[in-house]
Write an enzyme that holds these catalytic residues in place. Structure first.
Site, PDB file in Angstrom:
ATOM      1  N   GLY C 150      23.199 -54.674   7.207  1.00 15.05           N
ATOM      2  CA  GLY C 150      23.868 -54.834   5.934  1.00 15.05           C
ATOM      3  C   GLY C 150      24.581 -53.557   5.549  1.00 15.05           C
ATOM      4  CB  CYS C 151      27.418 -52.917   3.279  1.00 16.82           C
ATOM      5  SG  CYS C 151      26.908 -53.983   1.915  1.00 16.82           S
ATOM      6  CE1 TYR C 152      24.940 -51.185  -2.206  1.00 14.07           C
ATOM      7  CE2 TYR C 152      24.235 -53.451  -1.986  1.00 14.07           C
ATOM      8  CZ  TYR C 152      24.913 -52.481  -2.685  1.00 14.07           C
ATOM      9  OH  TYR C 152      25.554 -52.798  -3.850  1.00 14.07           O
ATOM     10  CD  GLU C 243      27.343 -50.481   0.386  1.00  9.37           C
ATOM     11  OE1 GLU C 243      27.716 -51.623   0.072  1.00  9.37           O
ATOM     12  OE2 GLU C 243      26.732 -50.216   1.411  1.00  9.37           O
TER      13      GLU C 243
END
Lengths: 345, 345, 345, 345
Positions: C150-152, C243
């Protein structure tokens, strides 16, 4: 002390409905006693709009469940087409201020042509008063049903009506390049309204096909005394609120004369600002308020002028003008509930 | 394998200079060997623009400290007026691609009139080639000094030049309503460029007084064979990058013919897209890339059409076109270093 | 010259799918030969994303209509849960790089607990390699199915994995305050993703309940050798991309040591920047690129440090890392197709 | 009818000064009779802020040119350090509400340590009352000089003071991750405040070095009875207004108890909302208003809770709280002039 009128808002879960609630909550002579929102019926406004936490608002209901007998006036923020179907079910003695497009076009054929469906309440249509407060004040005062102008027509007509009346500009070659914040498209959950489809970019939409064009043309034709066709090209701007119209018009007059004519036409108007010479109207001059900021400039092309009007599309362009019309209809001071200064930054 | 040319960038600490560095860093046949930025001399690019961390870039220098003898070409991103004073100090055999306004107006009197000062390098001015890549390719190939067009003129002229040449539109009543992201005003530290003065709002600026008007008029006049005066009204949009021009023009033709004429004019052009019928050009179609997206629509006013062009003001409107011109001057493929697809969202 | 591999993209009409197309279009050794998008089957990519105008891309198809026999690898950008149902229908010899969450959690029970449904392809789950390129490079090279993080988790683990491995920070009290642009929520047409619900404001979401928490904990536990529970609190920021994770951690070390440990761990890594001392990572340092910008600061609370990582959620946080993994799987240079410098502003 | 007090605003050309004017313009018992702005002296407010067009405001003056004898109270929106030098020149019987940081730190040594200069008005410092309206109401009522808290401390302390007093959270490990709109940095014309340096991105700033930390620590220490050191990490968010603090705290209590404690502490407070269970506070819940929205959540880490507070940094975080304090000092209803509902979208 003036007794408070009892007000209902239909379509309270949309942006214009919610903005009407925001304004009415601070109105000295109005009390919100009914709130309707079909799919949210049973919920409270603060469940949908937590910014209303702490206000003692009535719960959301379905229109058909409301006892309208004690209500003085209703502001209707339903989507186009839905509004006419609901409004025709309301009691005859209930005053109605409609913020949809359903009763703006005086001619049912024009409506059918632009909206692709026959009008289902033509009798109401002929009764409706066009709610451009500064220009139809007398009719509004005695109206039962007021059709608030579209946001774009409000800005355009505030600029053009006095100038066309005074014969200062030609109506045969009007170029109206308009810019609106995204709330102008309503709270519709559709792809083109997503943040990632609108932020950090701009583009025109509904090119040569926007439904506010016939409304503008209808009102210009009335004062011009002839048919009018305008170029009306709206653009979507990555901001929440605000509407700017840039109008390029043929005129034998110069900007100074036009500014003078506007100042003369709006001498007493509480919400109309004519900017100082050279001041370029910005949406941030009016954000969150019921004001309009107008101005005129000489074009470098001979015989042309450049006109600007900035409004908040949700306030002067919708719920603020609705409250202003309510004030006219009930004899309150025109600025009641609308005294907020613009929010900038 | 082609030997790499040695490239310098002057004004590397501005947005156009930095964007040139971004593009050149990925160019297969160019090597950045000199970077100049007056007040930042002694620093590294990554101190100012951390996004360049990890690139092996030369340190920032003052122009006067550079040995230009080994350099093939310099891209100059200095502010207007400063550029001419610096460029006239560079060696005669150094090719120069200027991104300022200093060498765009072919007539020194016009320059003086619009910029309020006499041009200090009129000899260079007469040497300069107007760097609109798709239209002046042959001259650019053999030029020593290329004056890249302004961002607005690039978008406007890509649309209008072929149409005026083909006699499809009139030049006597052109209304150009332009919208630009804030980077179009450069990295100037001034109040009107602050976030809180630009975000969540929009307005026109430099009404009937923007310096890109004479540049547009100069180029249109050359193909029209007569003097041209246009309405050019730029607006500031709350976005970083992107430029949209909405042009309202008189024409005896219909949009379909205009689309065909554009397609014919740009058949081989790598960076020019003619949108599908009905596609409204958006700045998000070209963000970060060297592409232009063009299209035409019929107006509802008889005898009028609506034209749109969208570009990235920093790329096709400045540093990207500069690199494209460099490719032309050195015989590289026109798309070298410019293959990035647009970034959306 | 290396022969180009044939690549398919499933879910091409979403943001991660489209960003994969953007990157693959410039890849020297990859050719896009299949594009799938269920509801848009039959259309072209440029109908949905006009920024792809001019690229010779295959038309959109349904997955079941594709002949996969000639395809070397597929990047899958389907929504969570849908991905597993589609991927299990693909031929066994097709390499798959999945950008959904479906194969990230190694334990089917953990999956069921967080996603509220049983995993429908547990056999594939046990086959999948966790695609954090810098940390699982060897496994990725020989994998058939790669589950991109995932991006996070990508941002968090790039920071924390080397530090936990080196025993420099405690895992028992990790506070991860994360900020994401709106594209992080995908192209879902839902109210909370509307411009007017996200612009000009910020708030946390999925408090103590975001599905990226178990993924972070799974990977930290592997290197820590014990169970890990973290505070992970994501916030929505009014920007398209980007992010930032701000991590507050207990440590006996100082920022300088942590910076040194990161530099040592990522000495050869093409996409990992450790910022200069004192440089605060910003999402604008990496926008549109596959880079991560990391840094560490001493806290004023004794025994604590502050860590930051900035990535582009759609690139390093999704499609860029997918392409990086493809490069590893096929023996290409790790930066092929990913050389774009960040776009700023 | 209450006689109106005569109010002055110093620093009227900054954002906090202008927002004070916006609020005072609608105050039923206050009349703006003096406006000061040093470099703009001689101009009108509407020259600088066209949104004030039509208000009958006094012209801008220099402080030294004002006859203060008829003025009841002055709100001071000068920059830090300048404020103390100006305020010490004002008459002793003039009530002062300062929005700068100059009189917030009770200890002159702490001031010198964090601001890098000796305080030039230490006698005034010892006189000043800390203007957190909900917590120091009694002192504020009788104060001559009120030091309005910083925007961040306002949000943080509204959350933490009641909880620390009640012994519900520990003060030894407070992590405060704060997010602010760009107006929080004032109207300073500096590069980092430019649109292109702040839009479409986010980052922390003043890491472990922000001057609001000692202010938070000072007030927490008073109720905790011991020294306090907090982690305070502000981030810049691409929005005009709004401030969100996300606090990660050790607690033996659960969120429900904390919510109950907050509700109990603020039972009568007009401007403090405790969100419904599960409601995540957003800056859009309070934009343009004097409200604070608070809430608490259980962390997944045992023994920890997550607290949020959202305010408008320019209103409750500055000029709104200043007006609220003025109301307390003059015995007006606490909400006078502050009845505006939040503006959303």
């Amino acid at each position: 002390m003036t007794k408070k009128i009892k007000v209902g808002v239909i379509g309270a879960s949309g942006y214009t409905g919610a903005d009407a609630v925001r304004l009415l909550a601070g109105h000295p002579y109005a009390e919100i006693v009914v709130l309707c929102a079909h799919t949210h019926a049973g919920q409270n406004m603060e469940d949908i709009f937590p910014q209303f936490t702490g206000l003692a608002l009535p719960p959301l209901q379905k229109v058909e469940d409301v006892d309208w007998s004690k209500i003085d006036v209703v502001l209707c923020g339903l989507p186009h087409a839905t509004a006419q179907d609901v409004i025709c079910t309301l009691p005859d003695d209930l005053k109605i201020i409609d913020m949809s497009a359903d009763f703006r076009l005086r001619n049912a054929d024009t409506y059918a042509q632009w909206y692709g469906r026959a009008h289902t309440a033509p009798a109401l249509l002929s009764q409706a008063v066009y709610g451009l407060s500064e220009h139809y004040g007398d009719e509004i005062k005695s109206a039962r049903l007021v059709a608030c102008p579209g946001c774009y027509p409000t800005a355009v007509l505030l600029l053009l009506l006095p100038l066309v009346k005074a014969g200062l500009i030609d109506v045969d070659d009007l170029i109206i390049d308009a810019k609106s914040g995204v709330s102008g498209t309503g709270r519709n959950v559709k792809e083109s309204n997503l943040f990632c489809e609108t932020a950090e970019g701009t583009q025109a939409y509904s090119v040569a096909a926007h439904r506010h064009a016939p409304e503008i043309e209808q009102e210009l034709a009335r004062v011009a005394g002839c048919d009018v066709v305008v170029n009306f090209t709206p653009h979507l701007i990555p901001m929440n609120r605000g509407e700017l119209v840039s109008i390029y018009a043929k005129s034998k007059s110069r900007a100074a004369d036009i500014r003078a004519a506007l100042a003369s036409a709006y001498g007493d108007a509480a919400f109309i600002h004519i900017g100082a010479t050279g001041l370029v109207p910005s949406t941030r001059h009016v954000r969150g308020s019921n004001y309009a900021m107008l101005n005129a400039f000489d074009d470098r092309i001979d015989g042309r002028v450049i006109l600007f009007a900035a409004i908040d599309n949700l306030v002067k362009g919708s719920s603020g003008q609705a409250v202003q019309n309510m004030n006219l209809m009930f004899g309150f001071g025109e600025t009641c509930g609308l005294e907020q200064q613009p929010l900038a930054p």
